[in-house]
Write a protein that holds these residues in place. Sequence first.
Motif, PDB file in Angstrom:
ATOM      1  N   PHE A  22       0.843  -1.183   0.000  1.00 51.02           N
ATOM      2  CA  PHE A  22       0.000   0.000   0.000  1.00 51.02           C
ATOM      3  C   PHE A  22       0.880   1.235   0.000  1.00 51.02           C
ATOM      4  N   THR A  23       0.308   2.330  -0.437  1.00 46.91           N
ATOM      5  CA  THR A  23       1.058   3.576  -0.563  1.00 46.91           C
ATOM      6  C   THR A  23       0.739   4.502   0.598  1.00 46.91           C
ATOM      7  N   THR A  44       5.785   7.120  -0.611  1.00 44.86           N
ATOM      8  CA  THR A  44       6.494   5.851  -0.524  1.00 44.86           C
ATOM      9  C   THR A  44       5.503   4.704  -0.623  1.00 44.86           C
ATOM     10  N   THR A  45       6.040   3.506  -0.872  1.00 46.33           N
ATOM     11  CA  THR A  45       5.247   2.278  -0.943  1.00 46.33           C
ATOM     12  C   THR A  45       5.811   1.296   0.063  1.00 46.33           C
ATOM     13  N   VAL A  46       4.936   0.667   0.842  1.00 48.42           N
ATOM     14  CA  VAL A  46       5.381  -0.245   1.895  1.00 48.42           C
ATOM     15  C   VAL A  46       4.528  -1.512   1.882  1.00 48.42           C
ATOM     16  N   VAL A  47       5.023  -2.550   2.544  1.00 49.58           N
ATOM     17  CA  VAL A  47       4.260  -3.786   2.699  1.00 49.58           C
ATOM     18  C   VAL A  47       3.740  -3.932   4.121  1.00 49.58           C
ATOM     19  N   ALA A  48       4.162  -3.064   5.006  1.00 46.98           N
ATOM     20  CA  ALA A  48       3.673  -3.033   6.387  1.00 46.98           C
ATOM     21  C   ALA A  48       3.984  -1.649   6.946  1.00 46.98           C
ATOM     22  N   ARG A  49       3.346  -1.309   8.056  1.00 42.82           N
ATOM     23  CA  ARG A  49       3.570   0.014   8.639  1.00 42.82           C
ATOM     24  C   ARG A  49       4.972   0.095   9.243  1.00 42.82           C
ATOM     25  N   PRO A  50       5.797   1.050   8.791  1.00 36.69           N
ATOM     26  CA  PRO A  50       7.153   1.189   9.351  1.00 36.69           C
ATOM     27  C   PRO A  50       7.125   1.886  10.703  1.00 36.69           C
ATOM     28  N   ASN A  51       8.086   1.554  11.548  1.00 43.63           N
ATOM     29  CA  ASN A  51       8.243   2.294  12.802  1.00 43.63           C
ATOM     30  C   ASN A  51       9.666   2.822  12.984  1.00 43.63           C
ATOM     31  N   ALA A  52      10.475   2.723  11.934  1.00 41.27           N
ATOM     32  CA  ALA A  52      11.832   3.292  11.973  1.00 41.27           C
ATOM     33  C   ALA A  52      12.364   3.390  10.553  1.00 41.27           C
ATOM     34  N   MET A  53      13.330   4.291  10.349  1.00 44.69           N
ATOM     35  CA  MET A  53      14.045   4.325   9.078  1.00 44.69           C
ATOM     36  C   MET A  53      15.527   4.524   9.345  1.00 44.69           C
ATOM     37  N   VAL A  54      16.342   3.891   8.480  1.00 46.80           N
ATOM     38  CA  VAL A  54      17.792   3.879   8.643  1.00 46.80           C
ATOM     39  C   VAL A  54      18.443   4.473   7.398  1.00 46.80           C
ATOM     40  N   PRO A  55      19.166   5.590   7.511  1.00 46.44           N
ATOM     41  CA  PRO A  55      19.876   6.146   6.354  1.00 46.44           C
ATOM     42  C   PRO A  55      20.953   5.185   5.863  1.00 46.44           C
ATOM     43  N   LEU A  56      20.993   4.967   4.541  1.00 46.17           N
ATOM     44  CA  LEU A  56      21.976   4.066   3.943  1.00 46.17           C
ATOM     45  C   LEU A  56      22.990   4.781   3.063  1.00 46.17           C
ATOM     46  N   MET A 115      16.172   2.979   4.445  1.00 48.78           N
ATOM     47  CA  MET A 115      15.379   1.761   4.463  1.00 48.78           C
ATOM     48  C   MET A 115      14.335   1.889   5.558  1.00 48.78           C
ATOM     49  N   LEU A 116      13.086   1.631   5.220  1.00 49.09           N
ATOM     50  CA  LEU A 116      12.001   1.677   6.196  1.00 49.09           C
ATOM     51  C   LEU A 116      11.885   0.311   6.848  1.00 49.09           C
ATOM     52  N   LEU A 117      11.841   0.291   8.163  1.00 50.31           N
ATOM     53  CA  LEU A 117      11.862  -0.956   8.916  1.00 50.31           C
ATOM     54  C   LEU A 117      10.637  -1.093   9.809  1.00 50.31           C
ATOM     55  N   GLU A 118      10.260  -2.347  10.028  1.00 48.90           N
ATOM     56  CA  GLU A 118       9.307  -2.677  11.083  1.00 48.90           C
ATOM     57  C   GLU A 118      10.098  -3.436  12.139  1.00 48.90           C
ATOM     58  N   VAL A 159      10.401  -2.997   5.107  1.00 50.05           N
ATOM     59  CA  VAL A 159       9.034  -2.874   4.607  1.00 50.05           C
ATOM     60  C   VAL A 159       8.911  -1.832   3.500  1.00 50.05           C
ATOM     61  N   GLY A 160       9.975  -1.111   3.201  1.00 51.43           N
ATOM     62  CA  GLY A 160       9.908  -0.106   2.141  1.00 51.43           C
ATOM     63  C   GLY A 160      11.195   0.683   2.042  1.00 51.43           C
TER      64      GLY A 160
END
Length: 656
Positions: free
Chosen positions: A571-572, A586-598, A608-611, A627-628
């Motif tokens: 879902f978007t 953005t587009t994800v497969v689950a709700r993210p609760n953190a993001m990590v700069p790469l 990277m969006l993480l659950e 997740v996205g």
Amino acid sequence: MEALGKSFSAMHSNVHVRRLFREDDGVEGCGYFHKRPERTFHVLGNVLRVTFNVVASPLYLFTPRVVVQTVDSYIQSSWLLEYATTPDSVLSNARGGGRGVYDVTGFLPRWVLEVSIAGGALVGFRQIPYSEEVAQAEYTALSYPMLSAAVLAREAGFVPGPAPAGREYTLADRRTISEYFLRLYCSAARRDGNPDRTEYIWLDEFCLSDDQVQDEETISTQRADELGRLADVFRGAEQVAVFCHEENCDHTRLSCIWSQRLFTIPEILHAQTVLRLTRRPQGAQIFRTTGRAFREAMQTNAARGNKWHLYSIFQHTVNAGAVPWQVAIHALVVESIRRDEAGGFHDHKFLGRALNGLLPRRSRLSDLGNGGWNDLAWLLELNQGFYNAASLAAVCSISEDHSVEWLGKPIDPAAGNERLEPVVTAFPVSSDSGPPALTVIAGEQVGFRAKPLKRDAFGLYNNEEMKGAKILTLCIAVALAIISTVIVASGSTVAGIVLYYLTAVLYSIVELLVGTMYLERDGWVFLEDALWGDKLEEKLGEQDNNLRELTSWGERQLIPEWEAPGRRPWFTGKLVDLRSRVYVRTTVVARPNAMVPLAIHGSGVTCMLLERPEDSEKEPNIIAQKVGMCNVPPYIFAQAVKSGTIYVGNPKTDTD
């Protein structure tokens, strides 16, 4: 007076008394418990809060708000402390035995064809072992797509038989089809060709396995091993003949089906001399050119077609040293994955073998064969000193399935977004849940709330437009408190206490009402399009007047765009920085609760969006699921917090 008028105007337009007892959908309220409106005791939690604030207002009135805010936000989800339990290295358990070791270079083909040509036509051929005699005479390697050879066979009237499940042709039919191409090569007109000659030729379908062996399992093993040596086989050839069935094709253009294959890269990357075998209306002709000149032409056409990874690959070989290994390996890996998928090989069975021999450190063939992504992870860790896998993680879309969560189809490099520089160090590690996980070392992260929006109970103090109301309210409260003290001192104790109590109640009511007007604007949140739709600014403005105007981060900054997965629910939504009022799609497969700069990617920072599990004790090693992906402004580094290690891998299932 201007500030006061501004405050009263904002309160008149935005105060919602109902929000004191039932919060709007999608917003976390300020109640003592069940703060989300869908929870059972949400209204009760808000009633108790309002009641306590009114009843205890005399005590609450002069409690420093910084103390109240600190207590209110004390319990927060945090991943600052990572567990010290570490996973094993991918190289610690080699498939071929022992620990990961580098293999030697300089492989030679095990078999070649001895081909007899008379009068410019194929007379006969036989498979022979590679020998000193072959080395002295040198051999020619033939590079072609099976589709083009099949066209030649079909034009000659050949009809293939039924093939096993999952294959287009039987091995016998593949050899018959390849023979038609061999005949064309032998009969092609050439300036330097002797019509009566014997040549040593390496042709895949006849040289990947011993033609004396009939056992299918042994044949399969031999063919897999020879594919792992492919780069060396073509590097060692005196000349490489390239072919496609299209008339007048010089094979350097992007549209040529020969140049689109996965194995084109190892076959042509180090060729010393190239024979362009081209079909003409009057017959096939061979044009000789140097490998360097041929690759330069492919490099030019790659630039014209905006295929910048392909451009970098040829630039690396044509101008040695112009492209560092980090860029060259990244281009090779990304281009190989995209070619593999374009050819229909989504399981990437031969990906490791196609890359082996092109990277600085070579894998033993016995260590490959665990599956496409697993072979790639092995090669990436084997070449860790030359390549930072954070670059690959930064360009991969969400995986089509759960094979390896942090790996997926890389985005198509384009001018503007192909600029990439890692800001962390990442490499694969062994995972208890199966496929290799990604370790991110010395990274940073930004956390999201489980419920994205939260009402600001201290809106009276945190908003500039409330400055006039805050000063007036405080002045009135202090004045009335002083008057109450004077009344008590004069002997009218009850009247003084009542006045002080009413003053405190009035102050608390103002604070409560202003608290219905604003949201906590403290960082990034994820808002689903299904709930917020296209009218994001309008709907956010209804919750907080400060959010009526947002700035989009995206098209003007030439940010990369990741493809949505085709085989899994997705879902978007929009990532919104409530503090800076910037949003990105953005587009994800689950709700993210953190993001990590790469990586620094184009003008922004790819994350990277993480659950991540709320309870890290349950996942001491692999604690996050990708997740996205997103690209955000560079100021993200001012908001992120340090993290020693972050593991990104597959979620464990009940069967693990």
